[in-house]
Scaffold this active site. Structure first.
Site, PDB file in Angstrom:
ATOM      1  N   GLY A 152       0.810  -1.212   0.000  1.00 21.15           N
ATOM      2  CA  GLY A 152       0.000   0.000   0.000  1.00 21.15           C
ATOM      3  C   GLY A 152       0.843   1.262   0.000  1.00 21.15           C
ATOM      4  O   GLY A 152       2.002   1.253  -0.441  1.00 21.15           O
ATOM      5  N   GLY A 196       2.446   2.988   2.329  1.00 17.18           N
ATOM      6  CA  GLY A 196       3.736   2.960   3.024  1.00 17.18           C
ATOM      7  C   GLY A 196       4.789   2.241   2.199  1.00 17.18           C
ATOM      8  O   GLY A 196       5.960   2.636   2.144  1.00 17.18           O
ATOM      9  N   ASP A 216      -8.075  -0.944   1.632  1.00 17.35           N
ATOM     10  CA  ASP A 216      -8.534   0.446   1.792  1.00 17.35           C
ATOM     11  C   ASP A 216      -8.722   1.133   0.443  1.00 17.35           C
ATOM     12  O   ASP A 216      -9.406   2.153   0.344  1.00 17.35           O
ATOM     13  CB  ASP A 216      -7.517   1.258   2.602  1.00 17.35           C
ATOM     14  CG  ASP A 216      -7.439   0.810   4.045  1.00 17.35           C
ATOM     15  OD1 ASP A 216      -8.142  -0.157   4.400  1.00 17.35           O
ATOM     16  OD2 ASP A 216      -6.675   1.416   4.811  1.00 17.35           O
ATOM     17  N   ARG A 257     -33.511  -3.354  15.836  1.00 18.03           N
ATOM     18  CA  ARG A 257     -32.299  -2.768  16.413  1.00 18.03           C
ATOM     19  C   ARG A 257     -31.572  -1.873  15.418  1.00 18.03           C
ATOM     20  O   ARG A 257     -31.762  -2.002  14.206  1.00 18.03           O
ATOM     21  CB  ARG A 257     -31.325  -3.876  16.823  1.00 18.03           C
ATOM     22  CG  ARG A 257     -31.674  -4.527  18.124  1.00 18.03           C
ATOM     23  CD  ARG A 257     -30.766  -5.712  18.375  1.00 18.03           C
ATOM     24  NE  ARG A 257     -31.021  -6.257  19.705  1.00 18.03           N
ATOM     25  CZ  ARG A 257     -30.652  -7.462  20.081  1.00 18.03           C
ATOM     26  NH1 ARG A 257     -30.034  -8.270  19.237  1.00 18.03           N
ATOM     27  NH2 ARG A 257     -30.897  -7.881  21.309  1.00 18.03           N
ATOM     28  N   MET A 288     -13.042  -1.473   8.038  1.00 16.87           N
ATOM     29  CA  MET A 288     -11.674  -0.930   7.966  1.00 16.87           C
ATOM     30  C   MET A 288     -11.598   0.282   7.031  1.00 16.87           C
ATOM     31  O   MET A 288     -12.440   0.459   6.151  1.00 16.87           O
ATOM     32  CB  MET A 288     -10.684  -2.004   7.522  1.00 16.87           C
ATOM     33  CG  MET A 288     -10.205  -2.875   8.673  1.00 16.87           C
ATOM     34  SD  MET A 288      -8.847  -3.931   8.164  1.00 16.87           S
ATOM     35  CE  MET A 288      -8.359  -4.607   9.757  1.00 16.87           C
ATOM     36  N   GLY A 289     -10.543   1.063   7.213  1.00 24.43           N
ATOM     37  CA  GLY A 289     -10.346   2.274   6.405  1.00 24.43           C
ATOM     38  C   GLY A 289     -10.058   3.444   7.317  1.00 24.43           C
ATOM     39  O   GLY A 289     -10.977   4.120   7.762  1.00 24.43           O
ATOM     40  N   GLU A 299     -13.508   2.968  10.081  1.00 20.87           N
ATOM     41  CA  GLU A 299     -12.828   3.123  11.379  1.00 20.87           C
ATOM     42  C   GLU A 299     -12.241   4.521  11.568  1.00 20.87           C
ATOM     43  O   GLU A 299     -12.039   4.977  12.681  1.00 20.87           O
ATOM     44  CB  GLU A 299     -11.734   2.067  11.549  1.00 20.87           C
ATOM     45  CG  GLU A 299     -10.631   2.186  10.524  1.00 20.87           C
ATOM     46  CD  GLU A 299      -9.553   1.127  10.658  1.00 20.87           C
ATOM     47  OE1 GLU A 299      -9.255   0.706  11.781  1.00 20.87           O
ATOM     48  OE2 GLU A 299      -9.014   0.735   9.617  1.00 20.87           O
ATOM     49  N   GLN A 345     -11.974  -8.939   7.230  1.00 22.09           N
ATOM     50  CA  GLN A 345     -12.011  -8.320   5.893  1.00 22.09           C
ATOM     51  C   GLN A 345     -10.736  -8.570   5.088  1.00 22.09           C
ATOM     52  O   GLN A 345     -10.683  -8.330   3.902  1.00 22.09           O
ATOM     53  CB  GLN A 345     -12.236  -6.808   6.024  1.00 22.09           C
ATOM     54  CG  GLN A 345     -13.579  -6.459   6.618  1.00 22.09           C
ATOM     55  CD  GLN A 345     -13.588  -5.069   7.219  1.00 22.09           C
ATOM     56  OE1 GLN A 345     -14.142  -4.142   6.654  1.00 22.09           O
ATOM     57  NE2 GLN A 345     -12.963  -4.909   8.374  1.00 22.09           N
TER      58      GLN A 345
END
Ligand code: F6P
Length: 387
Positions: free
Chosen positions: A122, A124, A148, A183, A190-191, A243, A307
């Protein structure tokens, strides 16, 4: 005919390459390793697979990847090379510190007589690969990976489709139980910087509220949309939360901090009533607030690393094969210093210098945002019209 002579010339120049997988894993890494290895292997190129990302390069730890090792990998999740988030210029030391090991990484590359290093990862990883390229006269090709989907310069990253399908299926399943119990189901997706995953899975599975980092939310707006659903006889709701989603107050504070770093301490004390700055996940804080305001029972489901696990979807397998074979083509043609990107239906080289250090966030006027809004999905903000 022209192709053969071109490859012959390339074969003379490229005899051995290294491959590594770095950063968080995702389904499809093995499919890309397979596609690259098989493509260059046919041309007589030797393949070294470095273990645990840049750590293996620094520590001279690798496995040889022959045809046998590359077989049966298309559908296998994870990475046979394993991975780590370590960077060559910031390797952890036994005493808990860090050390710049760029020199050792460069030395391994040259000692093994490699002609190219292919890095799968990714944002990095793109940055670290570019660092090595600048520092060590190393030929680099990269391939964009992450659920992501936020690597700059490409329309899509491999792994994203699988992550999206897993999250969408989870939302589908939550729908039925949410409906049975009347409910609110808050789903943590994620992200941390980009909301592609929550947005796509949320749209694909019909979430009623979708919150992404790019659109700071108002708790009041969300609560009002849930109450409005109740008024219309819809006694359950699904809230898909990335997130990294943040409230408007948090976003304001963040921007202020960026503008004026001197006011750091002061800004910390000034928390607005909607502020949810905390180490606790945003999904949990939201659930507590929404339950209190709407009176509806609320539950949180955090999908987490589910995920990133398991087999890649067929769409990802195809994408990985295309990414990998294009990377091999760039290697064999000595078109180094590039990331393979998908733009529209094409796979093209994009200079690594234009990718490193950047992120591809969801533009707030993106067609996906418009589509979500016009079908009535609450994105946590107030909006007038998308037309
Ligand atoms: O970058 C991919 C990603 O899956 C993010 O969405 C998530 O925040 C992070 O990795 C989790 O990292 P780790 O696997 O190190 O917990």
């Amino acid at each position: 005919m022209a192709r053969k002579s071109g490859l012959r010339a390339a074969r003379d120049k490229v005899r051995a390459i290294g491959i590594l997988t770095s950063g968080g894993d995702c389904p499809g890494l093995n499919a890309v390793i397979r596609a690259i290895g098989k493509s260059v292997g046919r041309e007589g190129v030797e393949v070294f697979g470095f273990l645990e990302g840049f750590t293996g390069l620094v520590e001279n730890r690798y496995v040889r990847l022959y045809d046998k090792e590359l077989s049966g990998l298309l559908t296998v999740g994870g990475t046979i090379l394993r991975t780590s988030r370590n960077k060559p210029n910031k390797m952890p030391t036994p005493d808990g510190g860090y050390r710049d090991m760029t020199g050792a990484a460069i030395e391994t590359y040259h000692r093994l007589g490699l002609d190219c290093l292919v890095c799968l990862g990714g944002g990095g990883t793109q940055k670290s690969a570019y660092h090595l390229m600048k520092e060590g006269d190393i030929n680099i090709i990269t391939v964009p990976k992450t659920i992501d989907n936020d690597v700059y310069g490409t329309d899509i990253c491999f792994g994203f489709d699988t992550g999206m399908c897993i999250a969408a299926e989870a939302i589908d399943r939550l729908h039925t139980t949410a409906s049975s119990h009347h409910r609110v189901m808050v789903v943590d997706i994620m992200g941390h910087n980009a909301g592609w995953l929550a947005l796509s899975a949320g749209i694909g599975a019909g979430a009623d509220v979708i919150l992404i980092p790019e659109i700071p939310y108002s708790l009041d707006v969300i609560a009002e949309s849930l109450i409005d659903r109740m008024r219309h006889g819809k006694y359950f709701s699904i809230v898909a939360v990335a997130e990294g989603a943040i409230s408007k107050n948090e976003a304001e504070q963040r921007d202020k901090k960026r503008d004026d770093k001197k006011d750091k301490a002061k800004n910390k004390k000034k928390k607005g009533k909607e502020d949810v700055t905390s180490k606790r996940p945003v999904s949990v804080l939201l659930a507590e607030h929404l339950e209190a305001v709407t009176g509806l029972e609320t539950r949180v489901t955090s999908l987490g690393h589910l995920q990133r696990g398991g087999v890649p979807t067929p769409t990802d397998r195809v994408l990985c094969t295309q990414f990998g074979t294009k990377a091999a083509e760039l290697v064999l043609n000595c078109e180094f210093g590039n990331m393979v990107a998908k733009r529209g239906q094409e796979f093209i080289p994009v200079p690594l210098k234009d990718v490193a250090g950047k992120k591809r966030l969801v533009p707030v006027d993106h067609d996906l945002i418009k589509a979500a809004r016009v079908v009535g999905t609450c994105l946590g903000d107030v909006w007038e019209s998308v037309w």
